[in-house]
Design a protein around this motif. Structure first.
Motif, mmCIF file in Angstrom:
data_model
loop_
_atom_site.group_PDB
_atom_site.id
_atom_site.type_symbol
_atom_site.label_atom_id
_atom_site.label_comp_id
_atom_site.label_asym_id
_atom_site.label_seq_id
_atom_site.Cartn_x
_atom_site.Cartn_y
_atom_site.Cartn_z
ATOM 1 N N THR A 174 0.856 -1.186 0.000
ATOM 2 C CA THR A 174 0.000 0.000 0.000
ATOM 3 C C THR A 174 0.899 1.246 0.000
ATOM 4 N N PRO A 175 0.508 2.251 -0.778
ATOM 5 C CA PRO A 175 1.387 3.436 -0.873
ATOM 6 C C PRO A 175 1.299 4.325 0.371
ATOM 7 N N ILE A 176 1.952 3.872 1.450
ATOM 8 C CA ILE A 176 1.985 4.650 2.700
ATOM 9 C C ILE A 176 3.455 4.845 3.043
ATOM 10 N N PRO A 177 3.829 6.018 3.521
ATOM 11 C CA PRO A 177 5.230 6.192 3.952
ATOM 12 C C PRO A 177 5.567 5.133 5.009
ATOM 13 N N ASP A 178 6.779 4.586 4.923
ATOM 14 C CA ASP A 178 7.163 3.435 5.765
ATOM 15 C C ASP A 178 6.879 3.633 7.251
ATOM 16 N N ALA A 179 7.364 4.769 7.771
ATOM 17 C CA ALA A 179 7.238 5.020 9.217
ATOM 18 C C ALA A 179 5.768 5.027 9.613
ATOM 19 N N MET A 180 4.971 5.641 8.740
ATOM 20 C CA MET A 180 3.548 5.750 9.061
ATOM 21 C C MET A 180 2.872 4.378 9.006
ATOM 22 N N ARG A 181 3.303 3.533 8.041
ATOM 23 C CA ARG A 181 2.703 2.191 7.946
ATOM 24 C C ARG A 181 2.962 1.416 9.241
ATOM 25 N N GLN A 182 4.212 1.513 9.716
ATOM 26 C CA GLN A 182 4.528 0.785 10.950
ATOM 27 C C GLN A 182 3.657 1.282 12.109
ATOM 28 N N ALA A 183 3.529 2.614 12.161
ATOM 29 C CA ALA A 183 2.732 3.192 13.258
ATOM 30 C C ALA A 183 1.275 2.745 13.137
ATOM 31 N N TYR A 184 0.787 2.689 11.883
ATOM 32 C CA TYR A 184 -0.597 2.294 11.659
ATOM 33 C C TYR A 184 -0.819 0.828 12.050
ATOM 34 N N GLU A 185 0.145 -0.008 11.592
ATOM 35 C CA GLU A 185 0.033 -1.432 11.937
ATOM 36 C C GLU A 185 0.052 -1.609 13.458
ATOM 37 N N GLN A 186 0.908 -0.828 14.108
ATOM 38 C CA GLN A 186 0.988 -0.918 15.574
ATOM 39 C C GLN A 186 -0.350 -0.502 16.205
ATOM 40 N N ALA A 187 -0.955 0.554 15.596
ATOM 41 C CA ALA A 187 -2.250 1.020 16.124
ATOM 42 C C ALA A 187 -3.292 -0.086 16.020
ATOM 43 N N VAL A 188 -3.280 -0.807 14.873
ATOM 44 C CA VAL A 188 -4.238 -1.907 14.695
ATOM 45 C C VAL A 188 -3.969 -2.982 15.752
ATOM 46 N N ARG A 189 -2.675 -3.292 15.952
ATOM 47 C CA ARG A 189 -2.333 -4.340 16.947
ATOM 48 C C ARG A 189 -2.744 -3.884 18.356
ATOM 49 N N ASP A 190 -2.569 -2.589 18.617
ATOM 50 C CA ASP A 190 -2.964 -2.060 19.939
ATOM 51 C C ASP A 190 -4.451 -2.305 20.180
ATOM 52 N N VAL A 191 -5.245 -2.120 19.120
ATOM 53 C CA VAL A 191 -6.692 -2.338 19.276
ATOM 54 C C VAL A 191 -6.955 -3.810 19.576
ATOM 55 N N PHE A 192 -6.203 -4.687 18.902
ATOM 56 C CA PHE A 192 -6.339 -6.125 19.199
ATOM 57 C C PHE A 192 -5.979 -6.382 20.664
ATOM 58 N N ASP A 193 -4.890 -5.741 21.131
ATOM 59 C CA ASP A 193 -4.403 -6.036 22.491
ATOM 60 C C ASP A 193 -5.275 -5.413 23.572
ATOM 61 N N THR A 194 -5.720 -4.171 23.334
ATOM 62 C CA THR A 194 -6.421 -3.456 24.403
ATOM 63 C C THR A 194 -7.924 -3.569 24.278
ATOM 64 N N GLY A 195 -8.392 -3.864 23.070
ATOM 65 C CA GLY A 195 -9.846 -3.920 22.866
ATOM 66 C C GLY A 195 -10.455 -2.530 22.863
ATOM 67 N N LYS A 196 -9.602 -1.501 22.784
ATOM 68 C CA LYS A 196 -10.139 -0.126 22.807
ATOM 69 C C LYS A 196 -10.042 0.502 21.413
ATOM 70 N N GLU A 197 -11.037 1.329 21.143
ATOM 71 C CA GLU A 197 -11.104 1.978 19.844
ATOM 72 C C GLU A 197 -9.949 2.987 19.693
#
Ligand code: ADP
Length: 945
Positions: free
Chosen positions: A479-502
């Protein structure tokens, strides 16, 4: 021996002696023959006779005699002859010895026969022989019996041997059985003592307890000795029944109530057996305390009842049926469904009640039930009695007997019609939502734990300019996303998996057609057990929004700086206007003393009115600016509302009086005596409203009332008061009423006396009322008058906490003492005018144009008070005050009154903190300054006295 002697001997001989002559005739027969033949033969009848004459020829005896005689003759030796002879005394046995009597020539001429009765001997012989035979026989018999005895002996010996063994065995056996008896006795005694049941041995005739075990003693709380003195009726709580049971033996009594020594009654179960004991009938009675059991049975029964009640009250259906389908139980829910009483449904065949296809399926399922898989579930449609199609879900459980045979089925079912329709509707809605999602203008994506897309909609495909198949099932790598931002985004998705918070994440995409900002709301999608299964990202293209936001922020910053500039401008302007206005007012203040009159005097009055109006206007503007900028904080002090009204209305009553208006006040009883709040601001609102009422009313009356707002109770010690100010004045047109409280709208109202109306009073009042948690409104008819109402929320103050000011006291009767005043003022005009006014009022005034000058003046002379301008070039009023208070010069305790064109509350605080005693705003009304000076003068006087 002589012949007679001889003859005597022969004749006395017991044997019969016969002498046979040579002719064979009896020659001599001794008398003994008589006795021997019982008198049959005598010697007389025989002698001379031949034996043949006596004995018949045929007789054996004769022959025997003749042959014996012949042999004796021939042999010359004695011949013995034995014969029987019948005599009157019975058959006699005789033995005759026949001896031949020889002549000298050797011829046998006669025979001597000696006949001896041998009957006795013969009898004896016979007896002997018989005895002998008998003896032999006996011997034989003895021998036989000996042999028999021998055998017997052997037999006996054998038997004795066997018997001995038997006896030993028997003895051993007896010993063992005695042992066993002893053991069993011990066992029974042990049992008797150790069983958990109380055991009594009771005599039937009178119920006397003969034996009791330890448990009985414990159970009944009697000692063993005590028990043995009791009868069974003594331990019974139903002695009559016990007595009857004793006489009419019963082996089992399920429940009976017994009594312990302490009187406690408890339920028992009794088993009894009848025995003979010491020649009497007795009962062995085993008693079990069944309190616990009855308690648990009761519990069980209650439980069962509860269970039954639960089953009956269930909204689920419950039924039982035999393997053939015969219904044996239905609960009320099922009865309600079939709309049939129980008796009409029990006994019917379930398979007949169900639609044929359902019946068939149910049969098939039930046939497959095993003890391991005893539950079978079936969802099926069924027509209700009213013909309505319903859906039911049933779980049937097979119930097995001990041999593993199915005895019954128990079914629990529920009506799932609504649920099913809801599911269908849900499925439809799901499809609709899917359509919506697919066609939504915003990008929608679903991620799994590996941040791989499991769903993406067309909007995303469009935004990324990538076909959907290349998105779904792929991660974000391509996906055409700047690398750093993709990592941060993926981490945000994982955080939602881990915390169950929006989470919200703004993603910057750089597809070929240009940069996009998509704000994603990352929402966890949870399974029923609360686990996050996926994350749904709903995006919104906020590229335009961000741009607008940026523009808005700039605009806001511009507006805020403009507002700040406005406030500063207002503040500065009011200060700037106040200073010359102070001069104008001072001049006006001085004019009357120039003894002017007539027209000039009226111009002076107009100027005075205009100046004070201008001052009010400036004060209002400043006030409004302060309130709007949120700088006004309400005080929270106790006060008395009735006193407040009095204080406010007294001066207004004077004004009203001059216009011929009545001013009436009514304070309801339910208004507390003491309240807590900002008394001054409340007074300001009232002053404004009452002032307006007086202003816009020419005739009639002004009524002011205060009461508790009926719509609101007393909560948390707070109350809502309703104030209303009613006048009979000109009234307000409806068009104007709507915008009356908005401020500035009616500034240009040409119908109004323009000089008097700036429209700020109501606006300030509105702001203050709202700040006090209330609202303000007006009811008015043009020409009929107006009623201004407002509510405020105030705390009810505790008694004794009131600091409410007393109504303004009457002016002091004693004139204020002339004071020595140091006036510090950089504006020379003001300095000149103020000092002139003060002098004219009898004070001694020295002036200083700056801080340092003031300090110098104080160093040289003594002053009662310093009137200190604050805003001065060089050393300002605050610094100068600090110097004075620090004792650098003059009296450090000299009263200092701040005089400043800045009338802000926080400024006043600042002044007081710097050590100043009072504060008056410029331009000041002379009366106000007089009041302050009078206070200082009286304090000085008090201190001096
Ligand atoms: P100001 O009285 O200074 O003009 P206000 O805000 O107090 O400002 O009042 C705004 C306007 O509302 C007044 O100019 C007047 O036209 C109208 N008004 C206020 N009170 C009354 C009243 N009691 N009767 C009639 N008109 C009133």
């Amino acid at each position: 021996m002589s012949e007679p002697d001889f003859k005597r001997i022969v004749e006395s001989a017991p044997d019969t002696i016969i002498v046979f002559g040579p002719d064979g005739r009896y020659k001599y027969v001794s008398p003994a023959i008589r006795e021997a033949t019982g008198g049959l033969l005598t010697p007389e009848c025989l002698v001379g006779k031949h034996p043949r004459e006596i004995i018949h020829n045929s007789s054996d005896l004769l022959r025997q005699m003749e042959s014996a005689q012949t042999r004796a003759r021939e042999t010359g030796s004695d011949q013995v002859l034995s014969f029987d002879f019948e005599t009157p005394i019975g058959t006699r046995h005789f033995q005759a010895v026949i001896r031949p009597e020889r002549t000298c020539l050797g011829q046998v001429e006669s025979f001597l026969s000696i006949v001896r009765d041998v009957s006795e001997m013969r009898r004896l012989q016979e007896e002997l022989a018989a005895a002998k035979a008998k003896a032999e026989e006996q011997t034989e018999a003895l021998k036989r019996s000996n042999r028999a005895l021998e055998r017997l002996y052997q037999e006996v010996e054998k038997r004795v041997g066997e018997r001995t063994v038997d006896l030993e065995t028997e003895i051993e056996e007896r010993r063992r059985s005695e042992e066993r008896l002893r053991e069993s006795e011990e066992l029974y005694r042990g049992l008797f003592e150790s069983v958990s049941e109380a055991i009594f041995l009771v005599r039937q005739s009178d119920g006397q307890i003969l034996m009791a075990n330890e448990t009985a003693s414990t159970m009944y709380r009697y000692s063993r000795e005590e028990l043995l003195r009791l009868k069974n009726t003594d331990v019974s709580a139903e002695p009559h029944a016990t007595k009857q049971a004793t006489h009419h033996f019963r082996s089992y009594i399920p429940v009976r109530y017994h009594r312990k020594k302490d009187g406690m009654v408890f339920p028992v179960e009794i088993t009894a057996s009848e025995i003979e004991f010491q020649g009497e009938t007795a009962h062995i009675i085993a008693i079990r305390d069944i309190s616990e059991r009855m308690h648990s049975e009761k519990k069980l029964q209650e439980g069962e009842e509860r269970y039954r009640a639960v089953v009956e009250d269930l909204t689920e259906f419950v039924s039982r049926f035999t393997p053939d389908g015969i219904i044996t139980f239905v609960n009320s829910a099922l009865r309600r469904f079939y709309d049939t009483p129980t008796e009409r449904i029990l006994g019917r065949n379930l398979f007949d009640l169900l639609p044929p296809s359902v019946s068939e399926e149910l049969r098939r399922q039930l046939a497959a039930a095993t003890s391991e898989r005893s539950m079978v579930s079936l969802t099926h449609p069924i027509n209700s009695p009213s013909g309505e199609k319903r859906w039911q879900e049933w779980t049937n459980r097979a119930l097995f007997d001990e041999s593993g045979k199915i005895i019954e089925y128990q079914g629990v079912g529920r009506d799932i019609t609504e649920q099913r329709y809801a599911q269908e509707a849900l499925a439809r809605r799901e499809q609709e939502f899917r359509n919506l999602a697919d066609n939504a203008p915003d990008p929608i994506v679903r991620y799994n734990r590996d941040v791989v897309r499991t769903y993406a909609n067309a909007a995303l495909s469009r935004a990324l300019d990538t076909p959907l198949p290349e998105l779904i099932g792929w991660n974000l790598a391509c996906t055409p996303i700047p690398d750093a931002m993709r990592q941060a985004y993926e981490q945000a998705v994982r955080d939602v998996f881990d915390t169950g918070k929006e989470r919200v994440f703004v993603l910057q995409l750089n597809p070929q057609k240009g940069s996009l900002h998509i704000q994603y709301r990352l929402t966890p999608e949870c399974s029923e057990d609360g686990q996050v299964e996926s994350v749904l990202a709903i995006g919104r293209d906020i590229t335009d929004l961000l741009r607008l936001e940026q523009e808005l922020r700039q605009a806001k910053e511009t507006a805020e700086s403009a507002s700040r500039a406005k406030s500063t401008f207002l503040s500065n302007m009011s200060h700037e206007i106040r200073t010359p206005l102070n001069s104008i007012q001072s001049v006006i203040e001085l004019l009357p003393s120039l003894d002017i009159s007539g027209e000039v005097a009226s111009y002076v009055r107009i100027a005075e009115q205009s100046a004070s109006h201008l001052l009010r206007l400036i004060n209002n503007l400043l006030d409004l600016s302060r309130i709007e900028s949120g700088k006004t904080e309400l005080a929270r002090k106790p006060f008395e509302p009735r006193h407040l009204l009095q204080a406010i209305l007294r001066p207004l009553a004077v004004t009203a009086g001059t216009k011929g208006l009545d001013l009436a006040v009514a304070v309801a009883d339910d208004v507390p005596a003491r309240l807590m709040g900002d008394e001054l601001r409340l007074g300001q609102i009232l002053m404004n409203l009452v002032g307006n009422a007086i202003k816009y009313t020419d005739t009639g009356r002004i009524s002011i009332s205060v009461k508790r707002d009926a719509a609101c109770g007393r909560e948390d010690g707070r109350i809502r008061l309703l104030f209303s100010v009613r006048d009979t004045g000109i009234g307000i047109h409806q068009d104007r009423r709507e915008h009356l409280f908005e401020g500035f709208r009616h500034v240009l109202d040409l119908d109004r006396p323009s000089s008097e109306s700036a429209g700020l009073g109501l606006q300030i009042s509105t702001q203050l009322v709202e700040q006090m948690g209330g609202r303000i409104w007006v009811e008015s008819e043009l020409g009929q008058g107006s009623t201004f109402c407002f509510t405020v929320v105030l705390e009810v103050a505790e008694a004794g906490t009131c600091e409410s000011k007393q109504p303004a006291r009457a002016p002091q009767s004693t004139a204020p003492r002339p004071l020595r005043i140091l006036l510090v003022e950089d504006n020379l005009i003001n300095q000149m005018l103020t000092s002139e006014i003060l002098r004219r009022r009898g004070h001694d005034v020295a002036t200083a144009s700056g801080g340092q000058e003031a300090l110098d003046a104080l160093a040289c002379g003594r002053f009662d008070v310093v009137l200190m301008d604050v805003n001065m070039p060089g050393m300002d009023g605050i610094e100068t005050t600090r110097h004075i208070r620090e004792g650098r010069t003059g009296d450090p305790g000299v009263p200092i009154v701040a005089m400043t064109a800045f009338g802000l509350d926080e400024d006043r605080e600042r002044f007081l903190q710097a050590g100043m005693n009072e504060h008056i705003s410029k331009p000041f009304a002379m009366a106000e300054l007089e009041k302050v000076l009078a206070g200082i003068s009286s304090r000085a006087r008090t201190a001096a006295s």
